[in-house]
Design an enzyme around this catalytic site. Structure first.
Site, PDB file in Angstrom:
ATOM      1  N   LYS A 181     -31.281 -17.955  -0.017  1.00 11.84           N
ATOM      2  CA  LYS A 181     -30.846 -17.269   1.201  1.00 11.84           C
ATOM      3  C   LYS A 181     -30.271 -18.272   2.191  1.00 11.84           C
ATOM      4  O   LYS A 181     -30.720 -19.407   2.255  1.00 11.84           O
ATOM      5  CB  LYS A 181     -32.050 -16.567   1.850  1.00 11.84           C
ATOM      6  CG  LYS A 181     -32.655 -15.462   0.989  1.00 11.84           C
ATOM      7  CD  LYS A 181     -31.772 -14.231   1.011  1.00 11.84           C
ATOM      8  CE  LYS A 181     -32.483 -13.005   0.503  1.00 11.84           C
ATOM      9  NZ  LYS A 181     -33.368 -12.380   1.451  1.00 11.84           N
TER      10      LYS A 181
ATOM     11  N   ASP B 136       0.835  -1.200   0.000  1.00 12.01           N
ATOM     12  CA  ASP B 136       0.000   0.000   0.000  1.00 12.01           C
ATOM     13  C   ASP B 136       0.869   1.249   0.000  1.00 12.01           C
ATOM     14  O   ASP B 136       0.556   2.249  -0.642  1.00 12.01           O
ATOM     15  CB  ASP B 136      -0.909   0.019   1.240  1.00 12.01           C
ATOM     16  CG  ASP B 136      -1.991  -1.050   1.158  1.00 12.01           C
ATOM     17  OD1 ASP B 136      -2.026  -1.785   0.138  1.00 12.01           O
ATOM     18  OD2 ASP B 136      -2.793  -1.159   2.108  1.00 12.01           O
ATOM     19  N   ALA B 137       1.984   1.166   0.718  1.00  9.50           N
ATOM     20  CA  ALA B 137       2.871   2.329   0.810  1.00  9.50           C
ATOM     21  C   ALA B 137       3.461   2.672  -0.557  1.00  9.50           C
ATOM     22  O   ALA B 137       3.532   3.841  -0.943  1.00  9.50           O
ATOM     23  CB  ALA B 137       3.982   2.053   1.804  1.00  9.50           C
TER      24      ALA B 137
ATOM     25  N   ASP C 255       0.825   4.298  -2.659  1.00  8.25           N
ATOM     26  CA  ASP C 255       0.655   5.707  -2.287  1.00  8.25           C
ATOM     27  C   ASP C 255       1.806   6.563  -2.816  1.00  8.25           C
ATOM     28  O   ASP C 255       1.593   7.696  -3.225  1.00  8.25           O
ATOM     29  CB  ASP C 255       0.567   5.847  -0.756  1.00  8.25           C
ATOM     30  CG  ASP C 255      -0.766   5.320  -0.241  1.00  8.25           C
ATOM     31  OD1 ASP C 255      -1.727   5.251  -1.042  1.00  8.25           O
ATOM     32  OD2 ASP C 255      -0.853   4.968   0.951  1.00  8.25           O
TER      33      ASP C 255
ATOM     34  N   LYS D 227     -24.729 -13.833  -2.971  1.00  8.03           N
ATOM     35  CA  LYS D 227     -25.744 -12.781  -2.968  1.00  8.03           C
ATOM     36  C   LYS D 227     -25.215 -11.728  -2.005  1.00  8.03           C
ATOM     37  O   LYS D 227     -25.154 -11.948  -0.804  1.00  8.03           O
ATOM     38  CB  LYS D 227     -27.102 -13.293  -2.510  1.00  8.03           C
ATOM     39  CG  LYS D 227     -28.099 -12.139  -2.428  1.00  8.03           C
ATOM     40  CD  LYS D 227     -29.513 -12.582  -2.555  1.00  8.03           C
ATOM     41  CE  LYS D 227     -30.502 -11.441  -2.763  1.00  8.03           C
ATOM     42  NZ  LYS D 227     -30.165 -10.132  -2.303  1.00  8.03           N
TER      43      LYS D 227
END
Ligand code: IVH
Length: 674
Positions: free
Chosen positions: A322, A34-35, A38, A121
């Site tokens: 579901k 991530d660094a 950035d 879902k």
């Protein structure tokens, strides 16, 4: 650096950052930290700031744009966003499989050819993203499935959503719409709520509400700060590229374009493997970083999907299975009764608060008198509570073994708890109703319904506010909303000048409502959103609506006897007519929708055969249904039109034999033109 160099570097960084975004979100295989991401982003920001001549709206540095000047615009979906039927357990999923097989076997398809896809879902917020020439140009909420809200500046801030379609080879598609769901990361949810509470704000009930609230922020920089992600599950309108022949391949293509797809995505054949996938997904549920509430099973082949077609609002080729509901036990402390908008008296269980699936439940529905009787529910009992997604929690059973003799039977009231009028319970119905049209409880509920999102959408006029205003005698009927003044509101407890003005503004805005929403908002029994739309399309104006007779109502496709009599009773009621007239007089000015085409398609039956140039067969069918026409898969003498594209099949022959009107693509476009 020479200018050419800089331009090249900017371009390189943009591609590079887009690619890393894709690896991170769509593939879940980041290759840089991530660094490092950035660092590269900052380098790009710096170069763009120094060289504004190379600016681009779709640069990864430009996710956060300006606030829209005023609220969100309502925009029509090019292809309606439909819903799915539910299966609540393995039996119902097996039933779906059996039905699908029966249908397809009748069509001459062999059982072995039937293949399903399985994906999550997602329990988030459905959106539709539109790309033109490869660039993201629009993001819409699902809304009512026909019209959504334009939340483009907010969706741009979601890093899992590509601003630019991936793919170096060939020209990007002219139009590509990607549908999917925006989700709030579960782990961040508690932290986020804690910070809201610390700031004196109301916490969100669950991650889905948090996602929805985030997308509906007027300031995109607020959305940008929320931990949202996105998963795609279907295409909308597509032009300039041919989609593959199956959902599975189409979703792989979606991923190529840069969209994340369900990490559970797979193909299965046969009922047993399907049930096994359902069980496996259910077991994995808790370990996912976002909320899912089931799996969606779809027929893989688009050709077979087309043959299966649609019911009113949902495809026959898909189902949402579901996961088993979340259940807990608790004590039933008392039973209250509540009066609804139509006077229905509903018993409500007052419970010792209990956490069910992360939400504290202290009230649950008991449905009606017979249910209490049937389940032998007594005050003081230990009961099983079930909660599932959006659905109101319900008392599903009593644990009789835990009784100690102190439990009391409940005697259902025979008169309205609010106005005291004797209730009526017609033969064969389970529900008792208060028949008094002036019952204050009914009036209050009708006002709440009228002001709700899918009706007049008056923000700030929720149940609490309505109750306050009714209590102060400021609201008596629907039309009295439009007599409210900012001064009256500002004088109420806990109501500042600002909120008063906001509410007045929201009321003012609601005058420009669409006709279907007004008809829905009137709160006529049996008139839900769908029926309100059918009526609005048929009538075209509110004046015409008020002149409908019972016999005429029965002529309208999709309107049955019950609805026809409910609407004609409503229209025959002096008081209701006065209220409706007063609404119009006070400036409510309903706008008709797609009136021109509706006359043509209302109640007409269509069969589409062959390949159309401008849209897929599925889109053509959805278009017909969105204009209140009906779609059938076989030609008979009851068919009104057969729409014929290139290489039509035997349906064309049949149409000619039976003398059914045949439309070519151009004629079809003509009659469906909006
Ligand atoms: S397909 C024509 N796939 O569920 C059907 N929907 O009841 C198009 N949803 O609001 C929908 N996950 O937003 C599909 N994998 C998935 C889904 C999914 C969640 C939502 C969808 C819609 C609702 C349908």
């Amino acid at each position: 650096m020479p200018k050419k160099e800089i331009e090249r570097r900017i371009d390189e960084l943009r591609r590079d950052l887009n690619e890393h975004n894709y690896r991170y979100y769509a593939l879940s295989q980041p290759v840089i930290s991530d660094a490092e991401y950035d660092r590269r982003l900052r380098e790009l920001e710096k170069l763009e700031a120094e060289h504004p001549e190379f600016a681009s709206d779709n640069s990864p540095t430009r996710r956060v744009g300006a606030k829209p000047a005023e609220g969100f615009k309502s925009v029509q979906h090019s292809v309606p966003m439909l819903s799915l039927n539910n299966a609540m357990d393995e039996d119902e999923l097996s039933e779906f499989d059996a039905q699908t097989r029966r249908f397809l076997i009748k069509e001459g398809i062999s059982s072995e050819e039937i293949e399903y896809t399985v994906e999550h879902k997602f329990d988030g917020v459905a959106i539709s993203l539109r790309y033109e020439g490869g660039a993201l140009v629009q993001g819409l909420t699902r809304g009512d499935g026909f019209f959504g809200e334009d939340i483009t500046s907010n969706v741009r801030t979601v890093r899992a959503i590509p601003l630019q379609l991936r793919g170096d080879s060939g020209a990007p598609p002219a139009v590509l719409e990607m549908r999917g769901e925006v989700l709030f990361f579960r782990e961040e949810f508690d932290k986020f709520n804690a910070s809201r509470i610390a700031a004196g704000e109301e916490p969100f009930a669950n991650p889905r509400n948090a996602a929805s609230g985030s997308l509906r922020q007027l300031d995109p920089s607020i959305t940008a700060a929320r931990p949202l992600t996105f998963f795609s599950y279907a295409f909308g309108a597509v032009q300039g590229v041919k989609l593959p022949a199956s959902h599975y391949e189409a979703m792989l293509l979606a991923r190529e374009y840069g969209f994340p797809i369900s990490p559970f995505f797979r193909k299965v054949r046969g009922l047993e493997p399907l049930l096994a996938a359902y069980r496996e997904a259910s077991e994995q549920r808790a370990s996912l970083p976002f909320e899912v509430d089931g799996i969606v099973v779809k027929i893989n082949s688009f050709d077979l999907q087309e043959r299966l077609g649609f019911r009113q609002r949902s495809p026959r080729w898909a189902i949402a299975a579901k996961f088993t509901a979340q259940e807990e036990n608790t004590k039933l402390l008392d039973i209250h009764v509540q009066v609804g908008r139509t006077g229905a008296i509903t018993p409500v269980a007052i419970l010792a608060p209990v956490k069910v699936g992360g939400v504290t439940v202290s009230r649950a529905t008991l449905h009606n008198e017979d249910e209490i009787e049937r389940k032998d529910i007594r005050i003081g009992d230990t009961v099983v509570i079930r909660r599932q997604g959006d659905v109101i929690p319900a008392v599903v059973a009593v644990i009789k073994g835990q009784r100690d003799g102190s439990e009391r039977k409940f005697s259902f009231p025979r008169s309205c708890p609010v106005c005291g009028t004797h209730t009526i319970r017609p033969e064969g119905e389970a529900v008792s109703r208060c028949p008094n049209p002036r019952c204050p409880a009914k009036i209050e509920q009708r006002l709440v319904h009228f002001a709700s999102r899918n009706a007049l959408d008056i923000e700030g006029l929720g149940p609490k506010m309505v109750s306050l205003l009714v209590g102060h005698g400021l609201l008596r009927d629907l039309s009295s909303i439009y007599d409210l003044s900012a001064e009256q509101l500002a004088a109420l407890p806990r109501m500042g000048e600002l909120s008063a003005n906001n509410l007045i503004e929201a009321i003012e805005k609601s005058k420009e409502v669409e006709l279907p929403k007004l008809i829905f908002g009137l709160g006529i029994r049996h008139v839900g959103e769908r029926t309100a739309r059918v009526l609005a399309l048929y009538c075209g104006s509110i004046e015409r609506f008020t002149s409908l007779t019972y016999d005429e109502l029965l002529e309208i496709q999709e309107i049955g006897e019950e609805t026809a009599s409910a609407v004609s009773d409503y229209l025959a009621d002096e008081e209701e007519r006065r209220t409706l007239a007063a609404l119009l007089k006070k400036g409510v000015h309903p706008k008709p929708v797609k009136q021109a085409a509706s006359g043509e398609l209302e109640g007409k039956t269509f069969v589409v055969t062959g390949t159309l140039d401008s849209m897929s067969r599925k889109e053509a069918e959805q278009l017909i249904e969105s204009l209140a026409g009906r779609v059938s898969s076989s030609v008979s003498k009851n068919t009104d039109y057969v729409v014929v594209g290139k290489d039509p099949g035997s349906k064309y022959q049949k149409a000619l034999q039976l003398g059914v009107t045949v439309l070519d693509e151009e004629q079809f476009q003509e009659i469906t033109k909006k």
